[in-house]
Design an enzyme around this catalytic site. Structure first.
Site, PDB file in Angstrom:
ATOM      1  N   LYS A 487       0.878  -1.190  -0.038  1.00 26.24           N
ATOM      2  CA  LYS A 487      -0.035   0.094  -0.123  1.00 26.24           C
ATOM      3  C   LYS A 487       0.935   1.305   0.147  1.00 26.24           C
ATOM      4  CE  LYS A 487      -0.274  -0.417   5.060  1.00 26.24           C
ATOM      5  NZ  LYS A 487      -0.873  -1.523   5.865  1.00 26.24           N
ATOM      6  N   TYR A 713      13.823  31.999   4.123  1.00 29.08           N
ATOM      7  CA  TYR A 713      12.362  32.580   4.636  1.00 29.08           C
ATOM      8  C   TYR A 713      12.431  32.878   5.829  1.00 29.08           C
ATOM      9  CZ  TYR A 713      10.564  31.151   0.067  1.00 29.08           C
ATOM     10  OH  TYR A 713      10.102  31.014  -1.276  1.00 29.08           O
TER      11      TYR A 713
HETATM   12  C1  LIG Z   1      -0.276  -2.051   6.773  1.00 30.42           C
HETATM   13  C2  LIG Z   1      -0.590  -3.362   7.230  1.00 30.42           C
HETATM   14  C3  LIG Z   1       0.190  -4.353   7.426  1.00 30.42           C
HETATM   15  C4  LIG Z   1       1.585  -4.345   7.631  1.00 30.42           C
HETATM   16  O1  LIG Z   1       1.939  -3.672   8.765  1.00 30.42           O
HETATM   17  P1  LIG Z   1       3.472  -3.435   9.214  1.00 30.42           P
HETATM   18  O2  LIG Z   1       3.338  -2.990  10.599  1.00 30.42           O
HETATM   19  O3  LIG Z   1       4.058  -2.400   8.375  1.00 30.42           O
HETATM   20  O4  LIG Z   1       4.123  -4.767   9.033  1.00 30.42           O
HETATM   21  C5  LIG Z   1      -0.313  -5.608   7.702  1.00 30.42           C
HETATM   22  N1  LIG Z   1      -1.791  -5.732   7.830  1.00 30.42           N
HETATM   23  C6  LIG Z   1      -2.611  -4.874   7.426  1.00 30.42           C
HETATM   24  C7  LIG Z   1      -4.128  -5.078   7.137  1.00 30.42           C
HETATM   25  C8  LIG Z   1      -2.133  -3.386   7.195  1.00 30.42           C
HETATM   26  O5  LIG Z   1      -2.993  -2.677   6.735  1.00 30.42           O
END
Ligand SMILES: *Cc1c(COP(=O)(O)O)cnc(C)c1O
Length: 819
Positions: A487, A713
């Site tokens: 993601k 700035y």
């Molecule tokens: C992002 C996510 C993970 C992975 O989590 P990490 O802490 O980065 O390993 C696992 N399961 C779901 C549903 C997620 O959204």
């Protein structure tokens, strides 16, 4: 090599053979993607934690392979007219074959081990000696239990010298490699503490590495100031290189501009070499090469000395970048020989299955046996499904009549560059491999083809990613699957290229947040199943068309999705049921399960592929009871669902942090996110992981300013003394937060930590480089290149590493590094 299959059967002890009609075997493969012409090839099916070669027997068969070494036979594997050798352990069999093959040669062989520098020393020895010997050497860094046998099998009667690397990660591995390599000259390059998981301590590791020296006549050790090695006493016959007059080879150096001048005392003789590098490691490796050649054939020394001043920069990096016209550029122009050509071609094939493939290739470096080498390259090219080839160099002219795909020809790189605009339409959406010898200066072509973005890059180290995946793989049972969470464009690292790397490793599932991310992956040729965590109603058709698998977290989504499937008359479409066991984000709650079961049972349009949940605080000891409760709830609820729907599903709940802490919660699959990138909250685990992401930029301008001047700035910084200030082209629009300005964060130049000064701007930041002499416009500035830096940056931004990574904006160029 040239053996009949029956001969090979006799060479490998305890093998069972099935032989129909056999050919002579000239080459051995363990990866079907690399096979260009299978007729005279042997495919060895290797089972590893990552993958099982037996799955690819049919693929090899399609490519013409009829000879196989396997560990078992069943109906899936057995093909009528193929020949098989069934062995207990195919890696062992490969090693036996290499052992036998090595014994057929009575030429000098150099074996190289060490923690760093093996490949550099090997490539430099090759460069220095290639005019005097016909050399067989390990391709790239093929130095493992599998890589060494494959390298040795390349030996043929025309070779007059062998140079092979030996790398080990576990005790006892060197015994095997030593027997296969049988070095006359053994070299230990830099000895460090990297990769020491398998060894109890440095002593243990050194002892194992030195097993390469068991039977060699000449033993060379880089001792130098290394405190651990200084304390070791080596046998008197060993040739230790250091600055200590007691050692056999004593070397001193001085540096000027970009040159090092090295004085070497060896057996009371004095020599001087010059090399075009100033860093310590290069100096030590050059001396090691000198000493090796001295003992290999001291008559050559005077002839070779001048060549040291032309030592090439050896980079084993293959880089993949985004090019103009949506192309992908794979550049590998650091070595140019037939073996590395074959390897790069296999990358081209596997990284862009659905794209047009273009090859830009120069003459090879090799001068010996030219005809044989070019003909082999022709064969690889003709079997490679390329849409176009550009040949550059005079040598290629002699072989063009043998080429089948479309090609064009130029005698020099400049000629091609002048005509490059003819190719713009072909380049569109293609994958381009640039493979050229150094003198052809292919970096000029790369420069032309690369998308012009600014100089800030995010580097993604794929071998480190694989290392981390292996770490997790070793924590879970053999039959437990891995889903990787891509993601937010793979936590900022870019999804398509990451997905390729993950697919290559052999994970089981990918998850993305939105449908369009999944569509992009499918269209790029990713074959892994893909779960979509936030399937939006208006994307259902796209999801179905592309075979994406939605996460179903509410009745609303479930009903609408079933409706969409019914409209098209689709049955048994895979879905993933998300349960809310305590995170209280998405998912069905316990009291909704009965109704959920009813709906799923009533509608055969859907098939429950998996049931899962997400931990709220798996990294935190304080909440262990809560986490244990979540595990129990998933167990109970999924059991209930499975019992009622009448089939089993994949159950999963672990994110990265939970894998080590809650082995009882692995169920059928784990889901990895942040852990892939080498980031952990657990100190012990952190030591086992490698950093994957590095954010780098360069100095755009340097200014000398006076006490009292203001910076940036709002005139937020007023200089308290005369200062030297550099501007770096990274700002908050790149993900370098405004919170990092005004000394709140330090970037790095070599070993110096450098404060930011003044406010961070949208595209730029100022840093205070007062007192640092050698920094120039164009010098590389590191924002982060290890996990410690990422955590430090997160702390300064008052957030967590996840946000640091996902904030890096898309305009920062991603560079994928394969070593
Ligand atoms: C992002 C996510 C993970 C992975 O989590 P990490 O802490 O980065 O390993 C696992 N399961 C779901 C549903 C997620 O959204």
């Amino acid at each position: 090599m040239n053996y009949t299959f029956s001969q090979i059967a006799n060479i490998i002890p305890h093998s069972k053979k099935i032989i129909h009609q056999e050919n002579n075997i000239h080459s051995v493969y363990i990866d079907t993607r690399q096979i260009s012409n299978g007729e005279n090839a042997l495919f060895v099916a290797i089972t590893s934690a990552k993958n099982d070669g037996h799955k690819y027997i049919h693929h090899a068969y399609q490519k013409g392979v009829r000879h196989f070494i396997v560990q078992y036979l069943n109906d899936d594997i057995l093909i009528n007219d193929a020949n098989y050798l069934v062995v207990d352990d195919s890696i062992r069999a490969l090693q036996e074959l290499a052992l036998y093959h090595r014994k057929q040669f009575n030429i000098p062989v150099i074996g190289i081990t060490g923690s760093n520098g093996k490949t550099i020393v090997k490539e430099w020895l090759y460069f220095l000696l290639k005019d005097d010997y016909n050399i067989c050497r390990s391709p790239k860094s093929f130095n493992s239990q599998i890589g060494v046998p494959l390298s040795i099998l390349n030996l043929d009667p025309s070779h007059t010298l062998g140079i092979f690397e030996a790398g080990i990660s576990l005790p006892r591995e060197m015994n095997v490699l030593e027997k296969i390599i049988q070095p006359d000259i053994a070299i230990l390059t830099h000895f460090g503490s990297a990769h020491s998981e398998g060894f109890s301590d440095d002593n243990h590791k050194l002892k194992e590495k030195l097993k390469l020296f068991q039977n060699s006549k000449i033993n060379i050790i880089q001792r130098y100031q290394h405190s651990f090695l200084q304390q070791q006493s080596f046998p008197l016959s060993f040739i230790c290189i250091s600055e200590n007059p007691k050692d056999k080879v004593v070397a001193h150096h001085s540096t000027q501009n970009n040159l090092s001048i090295i004085d070497i005392n060896i057996e009371k003789k004095k020599y001087q070499i010059q090399i075009p590098f100033v860093n310590e490691a290069s100096i030590k490796n050059a001396i090691t090469c000198f000493v090796s050649i001295y003992y290999l054939n001291s008559n050559l020394i005077d002839k070779i000395i001048p060549k040291f001043s032309q030592l090439p920069a050896v980079s084993l990096r293959m880089e993949i970048k985004k090019g103009k016209f949506q192309s992908t550029i794979i550049s590998d122009y650091y070595n140019s020989d037939i073996d590395s050509f074959e390897i790069s071609m296999s990358y081209l094939k596997q990284y862009s299955p659905n794209k047009n493939k273009i090859l830009i290739l120069s003459d090879f470096e090799e001068i010996k046996d030219a005809e044989k080498i070019y003909k082999k390259a022709v064969q690889i090219i003709n079997h490679s499904d390329l849409s176009h080839i550009v040949f550059i160099g005079n040598e290629w002219k002699n072989y063009l009549h043998l080429i089948q795909p479309h090609y064009s020809y130029y005698s020099t790189t400049y000629e091609f560059i002048d005509n490059y605009f003819h190719y713009s339409s072909q380049i569109y959406d293609s994958a381009i491999l640039l493979k050229g010898a150094r003198k052809f200066e292919f970096e000029k072509i790369a420069h032309l083809l690369e998308q012009k973005t600014h100089d800030t890059i995010l580097e993604i180290n794929i071998p480190a990613l694989w290392h981390n995946l292996n770490y997790f793989k070793n924590l879970i049972g053999k039959n437990i699957k891995i889903m990787c969470m891509l993601k937010a464009a793979g936590y900022g690292s870019g999804s398509v290229e990451m997905a390729y790397a993950l697919q290559k490793f052999g994970i089981d599932y990918i998850a993305v947040a939105y449908a369009d991310e999944g569509v992009e992956l499918k269209q790029a040729g990713i074959q892994l199943p893909i779960m979509v965590m936030l399937p939006e109603k208006n994307a259902f058709d796209e999801i179905i068309q592309n075979g994406l698998e939605p996460e179903i977290y509410s009745f609303d989504i479930l009903h609408h999705f079933i409706e969409a499937l019914d409209k098209q008359g689709i049955q048994q479409y895979p879905i993933h049921i998300k349960l809310d066991t305590g995170m209280h984000r998405l998912g069905f709650l316990s009291d909704e399960i009965d109704m959920l079961i009813n709906v799923v049972k009533k509608h055969s349009a859907v098939f429950v592929k998996s049931i899962f949940s997400h931990f709220a605080a798996s990294e935190n000891d304080e909440h262990n009871d809560y986490t244990l409760h979540q595990i129990k709830l998933l167990q109970q609820l999924s059991e209930k669902i499975e019992k009622n729907i009448g089939y089993t599903t994949i159950k999963h709940i672990c994110n990265s942090a939970a894998v080590k802490r809650f082995p009882q919660a692995h169920f059928d699959m784990i889901r990895l996110g942040i852990g892939m990138y080498g980031i952990s909250d657990n100190t012990e685990e952190q030591k086992q992981l490698q950093n994957v992401l590095s954010l780098k930029t360069i100095v755009a301008q340097i200014k000398y300013l006076k006490k009292g001047d203001s910076i940036g700035y709002n005139r937020n910084a007023l200089l308290e003394k005369d200062s030297k200030i550099a501007v770096i082209p990274i700002g908050y629009a790149d993900g370098f937060s405004r919170k990092l300005g005004n000394q709140q964060f330090q970037v790095k130049y070599k070993n110096n930590l450098i404060n930011t000064i003044g406010n961070v701007c949208m595209d730029m930041t100022m840093i205070d480089i007062t007192g640092i002499e050698d920094i120039q416009v164009g010098s590389e500035i590191i924002i982060f290149d290890n996990v410690q830096d990422i955590k430090r940056m997160a702390a300064s931004m008052n957030t967590i590493p996840y946000e640091v990574l996902t904030s890096i904006s898309q305009r920062v160029k991603r560079v994928y590094v394969y070593e």
